[in-house]
Design a protein around this motif. Sequence first.
Motif, PDB file in Angstrom:
ATOM      1  N   LEU A  29       0.846  -1.200   0.000  1.00  0.00           N
ATOM      2  CA  LEU A  29       0.000   0.000   0.000  1.00  0.00           C
ATOM      3  C   LEU A  29       0.881   1.251   0.000  1.00  0.00           C
ATOM      4  CD1 LEU A  29      -2.819   1.283   0.133  1.00  0.00           C
ATOM      5  CD2 LEU A  29      -2.701   1.047   2.633  1.00  0.00           C
ATOM      6  N   TYR A  37       0.554   4.140  -2.833  1.00  0.00           N
ATOM      7  CA  TYR A  37      -0.198   5.340  -2.450  1.00  0.00           C
ATOM      8  C   TYR A  37       0.490   6.598  -2.969  1.00  0.00           C
ATOM      9  CZ  TYR A  37      -2.718   8.720   0.409  1.00  0.00           C
ATOM     10  OH  TYR A  37      -3.480   9.784   0.831  1.00  0.00           O
ATOM     11  N   LEU A  69      -8.026  -3.022   1.463  1.00  0.00           N
ATOM     12  CA  LEU A  69      -6.885  -2.601   2.274  1.00  0.00           C
ATOM     13  C   LEU A  69      -6.444  -3.721   3.209  1.00  0.00           C
ATOM     14  CD1 LEU A  69      -8.196   0.980   3.139  1.00  0.00           C
ATOM     15  CD2 LEU A  69      -6.625   0.308   1.310  1.00  0.00           C
ATOM     16  N   ILE A  80      -6.392   5.098   4.732  1.00  0.00           N
ATOM     17  CA  ILE A  80      -5.101   4.692   4.163  1.00  0.00           C
ATOM     18  C   ILE A  80      -3.969   5.335   4.952  1.00  0.00           C
ATOM     19  CG2 ILE A  80      -3.571   4.953   2.161  1.00  0.00           C
ATOM     20  CD1 ILE A  80      -6.118   4.636   0.393  1.00  0.00           C
TER      21      ILE A  80
END
Length: 130
Positions: A34, A38, A67, A113
Amino acid sequence: MASMNEATRRAGAADVIPSRPSVIQLVFREKGALYAAYVPILANGGIFVPSTRQYKLGDDVYLLLSLPDDPQRYPVAGKVAWITPANAAGGRTQGVAVSFSNDEKVRVLRQKIETILGTQMQSAKPTQTI
């Protein structure tokens, strides 16, 4: 009197058919993946999508994001904000960065996030984007 579209056809111009938006499912099982994908520098945040498909800047993309440690799938509308071509410098992965839309659900997702990434957000570790 002929409509504008009929007049254009008679002049030999092709009709422009809008392309269908892509729908892409992305599953992030690990925080490191992630972090690498991102894109916090985009105004509303964004995510890098590895892809060999041809895109143009501004193309609409719909994402279904999963996620780490979260069973929910988050639908996100966005637009292609930049393109990393095949054989990019530095061995970067081919794909596109999708800029998130500006709505409340996406703002909540962005906060989620950034909470998951925590202090990793300040890391100097390279990502797939910068």
